[in-house]
Design an enzyme around this catalytic site. Structure first.
Site, PDB file in Angstrom:
ATOM      1  N   SER A   1      -8.081  -7.201   4.499  1.00 33.86           N
ATOM      2  CA  SER A   1      -8.034  -8.507   3.840  1.00 33.86           C
ATOM      3  C   SER A   1      -6.965  -8.487   2.775  1.00 33.86           C
ATOM      4  CB  SER A   1      -9.384  -8.837   3.195  1.00 33.86           C
ATOM      5  OG  SER A   1      -9.274  -9.989   2.365  1.00 33.86           O
TER       6      SER A   1
ATOM      7  N   TYR B   1     -16.311  -6.536  -2.154  1.00 35.36           N
ATOM      8  CA  TYR B   1     -15.575  -6.865  -0.933  1.00 35.36           C
ATOM      9  C   TYR B   1     -14.185  -6.249  -0.965  1.00 35.36           C
ATOM     10  CZ  TYR B   1     -13.429  -9.654   2.766  1.00 35.36           C
ATOM     11  OH  TYR B   1     -12.763 -10.056   3.899  1.00 35.36           O
TER      12      TYR B   1
END
Length: 227
Positions: free
Chosen positions: A121, A134
């Site tokens: 990501s 995350y």
């Protein structure tokens, strides 16, 4: 990504935790002429991952692996000191340990050449606030990509990562409007990112033309981050 792999001529194994979703995806792919099968798999469970490997072994040699399973929806909003330990551990187990477990179980099945593509990501590149767990998990995926590339290179297996930006879809429906606004304001390409914006680079990394590319992280985010 599964559809594009099928269009590119691959037989596709869809590994999914939810049988309804997995079987539905395979049914849709088959209607489009893609040779696809569904295997239920929980990437957080080593026994389930071993079951995936056994199922894949029964289908013949393995050429490519895309590690895309992750927890992403509803994970943001808290500063790092306010994240519960249980939430942190669950996210790291799925997002970081999962790709390692799947790669560990499946890499002996590879033919040479082989391709592993890890989905990371761009949040790990940008350092988005209120997403520490995350970001840590996706940063681990990036580091794992580089380590695996070093270890698997002499076996003819390339390992690369794709770092998408905020992509329109089910997983981002719960992302706060503030974060969507941040991406809109800072992309070089201002339009919203779609899933199909990622499939082309994954197809390239699974293909023959990427044979001398390994250990790399490619951000696909409309220029939100730039190396």
């Amino acid at each position: 990504m599964a559809r594009r792999a099928g269009v590119d001529g691959f037989r596709v194994v869809v590994a999914e935790l939810d049988p309804e979703r997995g079987e539905g995806a395979v049914a849709a792919l088959r209607k489009e002429g893609v040779d696809a099968v569904f295997v239920r798999c929980d990437v957080a469970d080593p026994g389930s991952v071993d079951g995936l490997a056994a199922a894949v072994r029964g289908l013949g040699p393995l050429y490519g692996l895309v590690n895309n399973a992750a927890l992403a929806n509803g994970v943001g909003g808290r500063e790092f000191q306010d994240i519960d330990v249980e939430v942190w551990d669950r996210l790291m187990t799925v997002n970081a340990r999962g790709p390692w477990l799947v790669s560990k179980a499946l890499h002996p099945l590879f033919t040479a050449p082989g391709r592993i593509v890890n989905i990371a990501s761009d949040a790990a590149l940008y350092g988005s606030p209120r997403l520490a767990h995350y970001i840590a998990s996706k940063g681990a995926v990036i580091a794992l990509t580089r380590a695996m590339a070093r270890e698997l290179g002499d076996k003819g297996i390339t390992v690369n990562a794709v770092a998408p930006g905020l992509t329109e879809g089910e997983a981002t429906e719960t992302v706060p409007a503030e974060r969507h606004g941040l991406y809109r304001a800072n992309r070089a390409l201002s339009r919203p990112q779609q899933a199909d914006d990622i499939t082309g680079i994954v197809s390239f990394l699974l293909g023959e033309e990427s044979r001398y590319l390994t250990g790399q992280v490619i951000a696909v985010n409309g220029g939100f981050t730039m190396n």
